[in-house]
Scaffold this motif. Structure first.
Motif, mmCIF file in Angstrom:
data_model
loop_
_atom_site.group_PDB
_atom_site.id
_atom_site.type_symbol
_atom_site.label_atom_id
_atom_site.label_comp_id
_atom_site.label_asym_id
_atom_site.label_seq_id
_atom_site.Cartn_x
_atom_site.Cartn_y
_atom_site.Cartn_z
ATOM 1 N N LEU A 100 -15.756 -25.780 21.587
ATOM 2 C CA LEU A 100 -16.582 -24.747 21.407
ATOM 3 C C LEU A 100 -16.016 -23.389 22.247
ATOM 4 O O LEU A 100 -15.953 -23.793 23.821
ATOM 5 N N VAL A 118 -13.710 -42.988 6.108
ATOM 6 C CA VAL A 118 -14.814 -43.042 7.017
ATOM 7 C C VAL A 118 -15.913 -43.565 6.259
ATOM 8 O O VAL A 118 -16.000 -43.251 5.194
ATOM 9 N N THR A 123 -21.502 -44.415 11.732
ATOM 10 C CA THR A 123 -20.281 -43.971 11.151
ATOM 11 C C THR A 123 -19.367 -44.664 11.638
ATOM 12 O O THR A 123 -19.191 -44.962 12.968
ATOM 13 N N ILE A 152 -13.857 -42.063 18.753
ATOM 14 C CA ILE A 152 -14.738 -41.009 18.851
ATOM 15 C C ILE A 152 -14.840 -40.231 17.319
ATOM 16 O O ILE A 152 -15.457 -39.032 17.240
ATOM 17 N N LEU A 153 -14.330 -40.788 16.594
ATOM 18 C CA LEU A 153 -14.497 -40.077 15.058
ATOM 19 C C LEU A 153 -13.906 -38.931 15.108
ATOM 20 O O LEU A 153 -14.284 -38.069 14.146
ATOM 21 N N ALA A 202 -11.222 -24.109 14.618
ATOM 22 C CA ALA A 202 -11.528 -23.786 13.317
ATOM 23 C C ALA A 202 -11.741 -22.011 13.008
ATOM 24 O O ALA A 202 -12.066 -21.879 11.817
ATOM 25 N N VAL A 215 -10.404 -30.089 10.742
ATOM 26 C CA VAL A 215 -11.625 -30.834 10.718
ATOM 27 C C VAL A 215 -12.892 -30.402 11.593
ATOM 28 O O VAL A 215 -14.136 -30.242 10.937
ATOM 29 N N GLY A 216 -12.500 -29.886 12.586
ATOM 30 C CA GLY A 216 -13.692 -29.325 13.381
ATOM 31 C C GLY A 216 -14.926 -30.144 13.704
ATOM 32 O O GLY A 216 -16.032 -29.546 13.695
ATOM 33 N N VAL A 217 -14.735 -31.308 13.786
ATOM 34 C CA VAL A 217 -15.830 -32.349 14.052
ATOM 35 C C VAL A 217 -16.041 -32.702 15.540
ATOM 36 O O VAL A 217 -17.180 -32.939 15.622
ATOM 37 N N CYS A 218 -15.192 -32.595 16.378
ATOM 38 C CA CYS A 218 -15.618 -33.068 17.864
ATOM 39 C C CYS A 218 -16.328 -32.334 18.453
ATOM 40 O O CYS A 218 -17.131 -32.748 19.405
ATOM 41 N N ARG A 219 -16.168 -31.006 18.342
ATOM 42 C CA ARG A 219 -16.996 -29.881 18.941
ATOM 43 C C ARG A 219 -16.483 -29.863 20.479
ATOM 44 O O ARG A 219 -17.257 -28.906 20.958
#
Ligand SMILES: Cc1cc2nc3c(=O)[nH]c(=O)nc-3n(C[C@H](O)[C@H](O)[C@H](O)COP(=O)(O)O)c2cc1C
Ligand code: SF4
Ligand code: SF4
Ligand code: SF4
Ligand code: FES
Lengths: 427, 542
Positions: free
Chosen positions: B51, B169, B176, B149-150, B65, B44-48
């Protein structure tokens, strides 16, 4: 509101301008007939040579984007029209949808033909219910006239077009958020790569284009790419709809060549600032673009010039602010918008946008401290470049722009513990 | 598979094409942090937090990702990467309650670990934090959104592994949150995995909450005994309390991947049931008395011998059990079929409806060792009777002694009325079990057996994989490992020449005599199990 122009807005003043009859009377759908006699690649080539760059904000060359769609694939291909126009300050696509939907459809059909799509969706901002209705009517008219549907104009090529009404989220204007939304999913941008040209709607090759971008296409097809390339400046060609708003005497939509100087737009076309007051700042292309100071407006309105000037061309829709405007408040209102519209998917944007907003409210209320300004700038650095889509950047850039360009005004709020402009105004 | 050569912080590494930067870095010995990435879930590549810098690219890229490319140089040790990680950590903590002292995840929380490793030690966020009330979302989970932390792992576990959209979600921006659809309760039986993979204390197990700090537990690899799938698990037990407090999933790509079902996860409470049978009991004429093992086994042996002498070995019926280990099944055969010449040896099937999720199946056989029981010889000999026939023969009076290696409800063994009659008719009924049941309630002798966590041994799962269970608890009361009971009984019957000190030694014997297990040892079975010989699969020793 003033609305004038000679190409894209040529017929919008006419009664019943949205109907097929009026559109056809002024040469409508002749470009489609012409295009269908050419090979799709010839059209892509024409669009490339015309220098047309996307009017949705990023200025990506349209012909190049169309060329990315793979030829050797069994999958269906899709054309998506981005009519989600939701950025504060941007109001240029709406008039086309409302007053000249056939122009949009003709461009959409030519684009679909060029990329090999036989299905197109027009994604319309949720609040544009009236415009969505107009586009639907236009689709029905065109279908009856053999311009949409099977074997269009006897060419053997078929294409369906339908309207998809959004539900009121700015993020669904981001191309992959838009695709998710059409698929019936939560409006959230996707990770890129893969890009939509390869994996887009329903996993198939897809092009997403802005309304104004596609509206340019019939004209450049019928008048030739040379004509189009001859308008504007070297890498920024064609006519452009400038939506001018804020503190000007004649706000409106002005169709002028790409590269029209911002000062000319404000002073000659917009009639200057009411009461002869000074221009304090201009957000040149929609809320995501960093503000320019009043002394920075001698800049051509095009993608490259505004980037060089440290801002962005965006949608080319300047918001003018005179010297009664509180820049902290303007920054806050901008930040509030992005915090509200963040999809909440990725950490820096989800958490950072709300933080920016909180700091700006605090300063505007006279409760700020000097270190808040440092934190504000640092938070913008922490968001920029670290997110999934450009909304994070779009929130960071203006906040940073306001804080840097009007640092003294921010500090004045902090030292005087109040808004020196009495809250200011921003219409 | 094509391979790709690249560098990570200057170290060269060759990885499979398609590997992402996190995994490639790991292979190069470089750690890249991650919250949302899980090898078993969609990216999902959301937490970042992952990097990374890639030489030649202006922007940082999400390691989870981004696939590797030939000649790529991944840089994780740069100021830019450190700054991005610090930024993500700071962002994740601005609304976080930082209530580690009262959070059940403390000690095994990724957020806590990373904060100590790389997080800012002070927050610059001076505003009031967003807060949410705690919520029971079903699925034996408690949701504390303040800590969430979604990362979306929970959402995707339900969506992708279970194939049901039970967690969604909701809302957007900093408001959110994750929640159940319309406040409904989570019902899928894989939801417990979320407690394993939630990187923070947002979704925790209702069953385990506040039972213990994770560092107080001892963790032992084992296998779930609740169905023939044989999911690999970790048994977490509290040594001082001599109690199992939780079972969690253990990754085994050949069996259960990263997951277990909620039955397996909660399937240990019976071990600590206060009604456990803990001493041998003899029941006669309406009274029950406890008997010491050294008196009970010789008496049972004498009674069995008596039946065999009076009526022949075919008058004995042995209801074995595929809940027992391969070693115990092997002993069942050795004692009764080979030792006493009893032809009637079988075990009852324990079917259940198979439950199929998108990427996980709870199998339709509740016996963990059906394959092994057959292969090891818990099967009727020539002219021997199966379970139902034995019961009918006992009801008709031709079988005089019934030996149950596990009890249960009457219907497990046939028509309850006939089972009832069989149990009344037989002159000797012995039941070995953990908990009282309708069958053991009607027995002359009840012997205390033990659970999968109180003995060593192996199971053979439905796909023929031999896997080890382990003794983690000290035995309570006078309970004895089933293998030891069988061996002691065999000695009392004078049918076993020698006794082995542990199941490992029994397994060596077993592997020597049963072709399917030939060549296998506890060492070769290892932590992840080993398949039986394919050519011999399912050919029981007859
Ligand atoms: C947050 C966000 C919102 C956007 N909203 C719009 C929009 O409302 N309309 C639009 O045409 N493009 C919008 N875009 C740009 C699209 O992602 C995309 O680049 C554009 O539709 C491409 O069309 P073009 O190449 O014709 O410009 C948005 C981008 C972002 C990041
Ligand atoms: S940058 Fe913001 S809007 Fe874009 S994906 Fe991330 S959270 Fe959503
Ligand atoms: S509850 Fe846990 S697993 Fe679910 S999104 Fe929040 S942090 Fe991730
Ligand atoms: S699927 Fe079967 S073996 Fe796996 S955990 Fe569930 S009951 Fe146990
Ligand atoms: S682990 Fe890569 S973005 Fe979360």
């Amino acid at each position: 509101m003033t609305v004038n122009g000679s190409v894209l807005l040529k017929t919008v003043h006419l009664p019943e301008s949205h109907t097929l009859a009026v559109y056809r009377k002024h040469g409508g759908y002749e470009a489609l007939a012409l295009a269908l006699q050419k090979q799709p690649d010839e059209i892509i080539d024409m669009v490339k040579r015309s220098g047309l760059r996307g009017r949705g904000g990023a200025g990506f060359p349209t012909g190049t984007k169309w060329g990315f769609v793979p030829k050797a694939t069994d999958k269906p291909k899709y054309m998506c029209v981005n009519a989600d126009e939701s950025e504060p300050g941007a109001f240029k696509d709406r008039i086309i949808c409302q007053k000249d939907p056939h122009q949009l459809l003709e461009g959409t059909l030519i684009g679909s033909y060029a990329i090999g799509a036989s299905r197109a969706y027009v994604y319309v901002r949720g609040e544009f219910a009236f415009e969505a209705g107009r586009i639907r009517e236009a689709i029905d008219e065109a279908r009856k006239a053999g311009l949409i549907g099977k074997n269009i104009l006897g060419s053997g090529w078929s294409c369906e077009v339908s309207v998809y009404l959004g539900a009121g989220a700015y993020i669904c204007g981001e191309e992959t958020g838009l695709i998710q939304s059409i698929e019936g999913k939560r409006g959230e941008p996707r990770l890129k790569p893969p890009f939509p040209a390869v994996v887009g709607l329903f996993g198939c090759p897809t092009v997403v284009n802005n309304v104004e971008t596609l509206a340019c296409v019939p004209h450049l097809v019928s008048r030739g790419w040379e004509w189009f390339a001859g308008i504007g400046t070297e890498r920024n060609t064609g006519p452009k709809l400038y939506g001018l708003s804020g503190h000007v005497n004649r706000p409106g939509i002005y169709e002028l060549p790409m590269g029209t100087p911002l000062r000319e737009l404000i002073e000659s076309h917009g009639g200057g600032v009411p009461g002869g007051r000074a221009v304090k700042g201009v957000i040149p292309g929609g809320a995501s673009c960093p503000v320019l100071r009043g002394d920075e407006i001698d800049v051509p309105m095009d993608f490259d010039s505004l980037t060089r000037a440290g801002s962005l061309f965006g949608t080319g829709t300047p918001i003018v602010m005179d010297d009664t405007t509180c820049m902290v408040r303007a920054a806050w209102i901008t930040a509030r918008f992005f915090a509200h519209e963040s999809c909440g998917q990725c950490t820096p944007c989800r958490e950072g946008c709300g933080w920016l907003e909180r700091i700006l409210v605090k300063i505007e209320r006279g409760q700020g401290e000097e270190r808040d300004l440092d934190v504000l700038l640092s938070v913008t650095d922490q968001i920029e470049g670290n997110t999934i889509c450009a909304l994070g950047d779009a929130a960071a850039w203006p906040a940073r722009g306001f804080a840097k360009k009007y640092r003294d005004e921010f500090l004045q709020h902090i030292r005087e513990k109040r808004c020196p402009l009495g809250g200011g105004s921003l219409h | 598979m094509a391979s790709v050569k690249l560098k990570v912080d200057g170290r060269e590494v060759v990885v499979e094409k398609g590997t992402n930067l996190i995994e490639a870095s790991k292979q190069a010995g470089v750690f890249v942090p991650s919250f949302c990435y899980h090898p078993g879930l969609p990216v999902v590549g959301v937490c970042r937090i992952c990097l990374c810098e890639v030489e030649g690219r202006p922007k940082l890229v999400a390691g989870c990702a981004t696939p590797v490319e030939e000649g790529m140089h991944i840089i994780t040790r740069s100021a830019k990467v450190a700054e991005a990680r610090r930024a993500v950590m700071e962002f994740l903590l601005i609304h976080h309650p930082l209530d580690c002292p009262s959070c059940d995840k403390g000690g095994e929380c990724t957020l806590q670990d990373y904060t100590i490793q790389m997080g800012p030690s002070r927050s610059r966020f001076t505003f009031e934090k967003n807060t949410w009330p705690e919520e029971d979302v079903g699925g034996k989970l408690i949701l504390n959104k303040n800590r969430c932390i979604l990362c979306l792992r929970c959402v995707n576990l339900c969506k992708d592994v279970a194939g049901v959209d039970e967690i969604a979600v909701l809302s957007r921006g900093e408001h959110t949150y994750i929640g159940t659809v319309d406040g409904r309760k989570i019902e899928n039986e894989l939801a417990g995995n979320i407690a394993d993979i939630c990187p923070v204390g947002a979704l925790t197990s209702k069953d385990f909450r506040f039972q213990s700090r994770p560092w107080e537990l001892k963790n032992t690899p084992s296998v779930c005994p609740l169905c023939s799938k044989g999911c690999n698990v970790v048994v977490g037990y509290h040594p001082r309390r001599n109690e199992i407090l939780r079972i969690t999933a253990r990754t085994n790509m050949d069996v259960n991947q990263w997951w277990i079902c909620d039955r397996g996860r909660g399937g240990f409470h019976f071990i600590h049931d206060p009604n456990r049978i803990v001493v041998p009991v003899q029941r006669a004429g309406g009274t029950a008395r406890t008997v010491a093992w050294n008196a009970a086994l010789p008496e049972i042996a004498r009674a069995l011998r008596g039946v065999v002498q009076r009526h022949g070995p075919a008058a004995v019926g042995v209801l074995g059990s595929a809940e027992l280990t391969n070693e115990e099944c092997y002993l069942t055969r050795a004692v009764f079929r080979d030792g006493l010449n009893v032809p009637n040896v079988d075990f009852p099937a324990r079917p259940q409806p198979e439950v199929t999720y998108a990427r996980f199946t709870i199998e339709g056989d509740q016996n963990p060792n059906t394959r092994g029981a057959r292969l090891c010889g818990v099967a009727p000999g020539p002219l021997g009777l199966g379970v139902n026939e034995m019961i009918r023969a006992a009801a008709a009076g031709t079988i005089r002694a019934l030996f149950f290696l596990r009890g249960g409800p009457l219907e497990r063994f046939g028509d309850p009325a006939i089972v009832e009659r069989a149990l009344r008719q037989a002159e000797l009924v012995v039941v070995l079990d953990l908990l009282p049941s309708p069958v053991s309630d009607r027995a002359h002798w009840v012997l205390p057996g033990v659970s999968f966590a109180e003995k060593d041994g192996t199971f053979t799962n439905s796909s023929g994989r031999v896997q080890r269970i382990r003794k983690v608890l000290t035995l309570r009361g006078d309970t004895r490992e089933d293998w030891r009971i069988l061996q002691d009984l065999g000695r009392a019957l004078h049918v076993l020449p020698s006794a082995d000190p542990d199941p490992e030694r029994i397994f060596i014997r077993l592997a020597q005599s049963i072709p399917a297990y030939s060549g296998l040892t506890y060492a070769s079975v290892g932590e992840l199990g080993a398949p039986i010989a394919p050519a011999t699969a399912d050919v029981a020793v007859g």
